[in-house]
Design an enzyme around this catalytic site. Structure first.
Site, PDB file in Angstrom:
ATOM      1  N   ARG A   1      -8.417  -0.728 -16.082  1.00 58.48           N
ATOM      2  CA  ARG A   1      -7.839  -1.427 -14.944  1.00 58.48           C
ATOM      3  C   ARG A   1      -7.014  -0.490 -14.058  1.00 58.48           C
ATOM      4  O   ARG A   1      -6.073   0.147 -14.535  1.00 58.48           O
ATOM      5  CB  ARG A   1      -6.923  -2.492 -15.549  1.00 58.48           C
TER       6      ARG A   1
ATOM      7  N   GLU B   1      12.154  -7.045 -21.128  1.00 61.12           N
ATOM      8  CA  GLU B   1      10.986  -7.225 -20.253  1.00 61.12           C
ATOM      9  C   GLU B   1      10.530  -5.847 -19.770  1.00 61.12           C
ATOM     10  O   GLU B   1      11.353  -5.034 -19.360  1.00 61.12           O
ATOM     11  CB  GLU B   1      11.425  -8.098 -19.067  1.00 61.12           C
TER      12      GLU B   1
ATOM     13  N   ARG C   1       5.823  -2.877  -4.957  1.00 63.46           N
ATOM     14  CA  ARG C   1       4.489  -3.443  -4.731  1.00 63.46           C
ATOM     15  C   ARG C   1       4.602  -4.734  -3.909  1.00 63.46           C
ATOM     16  O   ARG C   1       5.599  -4.939  -3.225  1.00 63.46           O
ATOM     17  CB  ARG C   1       3.810  -3.668  -6.089  1.00 63.46           C
TER      18      ARG C   1
ATOM     19  N   ASN D   1       5.632  -7.590 -21.984  1.00 65.70           N
ATOM     20  CA  ASN D   1       5.086  -7.388 -20.644  1.00 65.70           C
ATOM     21  C   ASN D   1       4.186  -8.592 -20.414  1.00 65.70           C
ATOM     22  O   ASN D   1       3.070  -8.665 -20.941  1.00 65.70           O
ATOM     23  CB  ASN D   1       4.280  -6.093 -20.557  1.00 65.70           C
TER      24      ASN D   1
ATOM     25  N   TYR E   1      -1.871   1.892 -13.540  1.00 62.65           N
ATOM     26  CA  TYR E   1      -1.519   1.611 -14.937  1.00 62.65           C
ATOM     27  C   TYR E   1      -1.839   2.751 -15.908  1.00 62.65           C
ATOM     28  O   TYR E   1      -1.567   2.634 -17.097  1.00 62.65           O
ATOM     29  CB  TYR E   1      -2.220   0.325 -15.392  1.00 62.65           C
TER      30      TYR E   1
ATOM     31  N   HIS F   1       7.624  -3.592 -17.416  1.00 63.63           N
ATOM     32  CA  HIS F   1       6.496  -3.483 -16.477  1.00 63.63           C
ATOM     33  C   HIS F   1       6.120  -2.015 -16.342  1.00 63.63           C
ATOM     34  O   HIS F   1       6.999  -1.163 -16.141  1.00 63.63           O
ATOM     35  CB  HIS F   1       6.844  -4.080 -15.114  1.00 63.63           C
ATOM     36  N   ILE F   2       4.843  -1.766 -16.454  1.00 67.35           N
ATOM     37  CA  ILE F   2       4.331  -0.395 -16.390  1.00 67.35           C
ATOM     38  C   ILE F   2       4.543   0.178 -14.987  1.00 67.35           C
ATOM     39  O   ILE F   2       4.991   1.309 -14.818  1.00 67.35           O
ATOM     40  CB  ILE F   2       2.826  -0.392 -16.757  1.00 67.35           C
ATOM     41  N   SER F   3       4.213  -0.632 -14.004  1.00 72.20           N
ATOM     42  CA  SER F   3       4.346  -0.197 -12.609  1.00 72.20           C
ATOM     43  C   SER F   3       5.717  -0.602 -12.070  1.00 72.20           C
ATOM     44  O   SER F   3       6.383  -1.469 -12.649  1.00 72.20           O
ATOM     45  CB  SER F   3       3.243  -0.842 -11.765  1.00 72.20           C
TER      46      SER F   3
ATOM     47  N   PRO G   1      -1.734 -11.131 -19.694  1.00 69.28           N
ATOM     48  CA  PRO G   1      -3.085 -11.053 -19.138  1.00 69.28           C
ATOM     49  C   PRO G   1      -3.430  -9.699 -18.515  1.00 69.28           C
ATOM     50  O   PRO G   1      -2.600  -9.076 -17.867  1.00 69.28           O
ATOM     51  CB  PRO G   1      -3.088 -12.138 -18.053  1.00 69.28           C
ATOM     52  N   ASN G   2      -4.652  -9.300 -18.778  1.00 69.91           N
ATOM     53  CA  ASN G   2      -5.269  -8.085 -18.217  1.00 69.91           C
ATOM     54  C   ASN G   2      -4.743  -6.783 -18.816  1.00 69.91           C
ATOM     55  O   ASN G   2      -5.240  -5.710 -18.500  1.00 69.91           O
ATOM     56  CB  ASN G   2      -5.145  -8.049 -16.678  1.00 69.91           C
TER      57      ASN G   2
ATOM     58  N   ALA H   1       0.989 -10.837 -15.032  1.00 67.64           N
ATOM     59  CA  ALA H   1       1.148 -11.708 -13.864  1.00 67.64           C
ATOM     60  C   ALA H   1       1.939 -12.980 -14.173  1.00 67.64           C
ATOM     61  O   ALA H   1       2.563 -13.563 -13.276  1.00 67.64           O
ATOM     62  CB  ALA H   1      -0.223 -12.060 -13.298  1.00 67.64           C
TER      63      ALA H   1
ATOM     64  N   ARG I   1       5.370  -9.858  -6.517  1.00 71.19           N
ATOM     65  CA  ARG I   1       5.695  -9.237  -7.818  1.00 71.19           C
ATOM     66  C   ARG I   1       7.189  -8.959  -7.963  1.00 71.19           C
ATOM     67  O   ARG I   1       7.647  -8.475  -8.996  1.00 71.19           O
ATOM     68  CB  ARG I   1       4.935  -7.911  -8.000  1.00 71.19           C
TER      69      ARG I   1
HETATM   70  C1  DQA Z   1       2.668  -5.602 -14.679  1.00 72.84           C
HETATM   71  C2  DQA Z   1       3.015  -5.949 -13.234  1.00 72.84           C
HETATM   72  C3  DQA Z   1       2.503  -7.327 -12.869  1.00 72.84           C
HETATM   73  O1  DQA Z   1       2.834  -7.629 -11.528  1.00 72.84           O
HETATM   74  C4  DQA Z   1       0.998  -7.372 -13.019  1.00 72.84           C
HETATM   75  O2  DQA Z   1       0.523  -8.674 -12.718  1.00 72.84           O
HETATM   76  C5  DQA Z   1       0.544  -6.914 -14.348  1.00 72.84           C
HETATM   77  C6  DQA Z   1       1.173  -5.750 -14.947  1.00 72.84           C
HETATM   78  C7  DQA Z   1       3.050  -4.147 -15.032  1.00 72.84           C
HETATM   79  O3  DQA Z   1       3.072  -3.844 -16.214  1.00 72.84           O
HETATM   80  O4  DQA Z   1       3.314  -3.341 -14.137  1.00 72.84           O
HETATM   81  O5  DQA Z   1      -0.401  -7.445 -14.925  1.00 72.84           O
HETATM   82  O6  DQA Z   1       3.384  -6.459 -15.545  1.00 72.84           O
END
Ligand code: DQA
Length: 150
Positions: A20, A100, A109, A76, A25, A102-104, A12-13, A79, A113
């Site tokens: 965003r 797995e 954070r 990825n 990101y 994660h960009i951030s 998602p997102n 959330a 998370r």
């Molecule tokens: C994320 C980190 C998650 O906590 C967040 O909800 C995302 C992006 C990342 O790529 O850093 O949607 O997966």
């Protein structure tokens, strides 16, 4: 002919990359990312499939469809990483190795998370290197697949 099939899944997102929270990101779009990965995959002899959805059920369906058809998954889950037993179960069911991403740096954070339902079953986790994390994951997937052949 491609040697391996790798599926890249974004949750998602992540279709909003570039729009965003660019400070978190970056400014590149999902399309930029997939184009770059496709080029890299081509050079490695990998056939790349990609899928993005904002809905948990659609992500479960896509993982199930990969059963027996894909050699490796890069995911990825956005959330859903922090909430979804269903995604963990889907990944465990198909028994396909996955990384797995994660960009951030999720550990720098909010506390919610810090926990991932997926990590315990992942081959590895790449966190905090921006979109480069996907390229690194693809390279590692290739090396692991090559190593598993010999
Ligand atoms: C994320 C980190 C998650 O906590 C967040 O909800 C995302 C992006 C990342 O790529 O850093 O949607 O997966």
């Amino acid at each position: 002919m491609s040697k391996y099939k790798v599926l890249v899944i974004n949750g998602p997102n992540l279709n909003f990359l570039g729009i965003r929270e660019p400070k978190v990101y970056g400014k590149e779009t999902l399309e930029d990312l997939i184009n770059k990965l496709r080029k890299q995959a081509c050079e490695l002899g990998i056939e790349l499939e990609d899928f993005q959805s904002n809905s948990e059920g659609a992500l479960v369906d896509r993982i199930q469809q990969a059963y027996g058809k894909v050699d490796f998954i890069l995911i990825n889950a956005g959330a859903y990483t922090h909430t979804s037993v269903a995604l963990l179960d889907a990944l465990s069911s198909v028994d396909t190795p996955f990384i797995e991403i994660h960009i951030s740096n999720v550990h720098a954070r909010e506390e919610f998370r810090h926990h991932s339902y997926l990590s315990a079953k992942a081959v590895g986790v790449i966190v905090g290197f921006g979109l480069n994390g996907y390229s690194y994951a693809l390279e590692q997937a290739y090396h692991l697949l090559e190593a598993s052949k010999s």
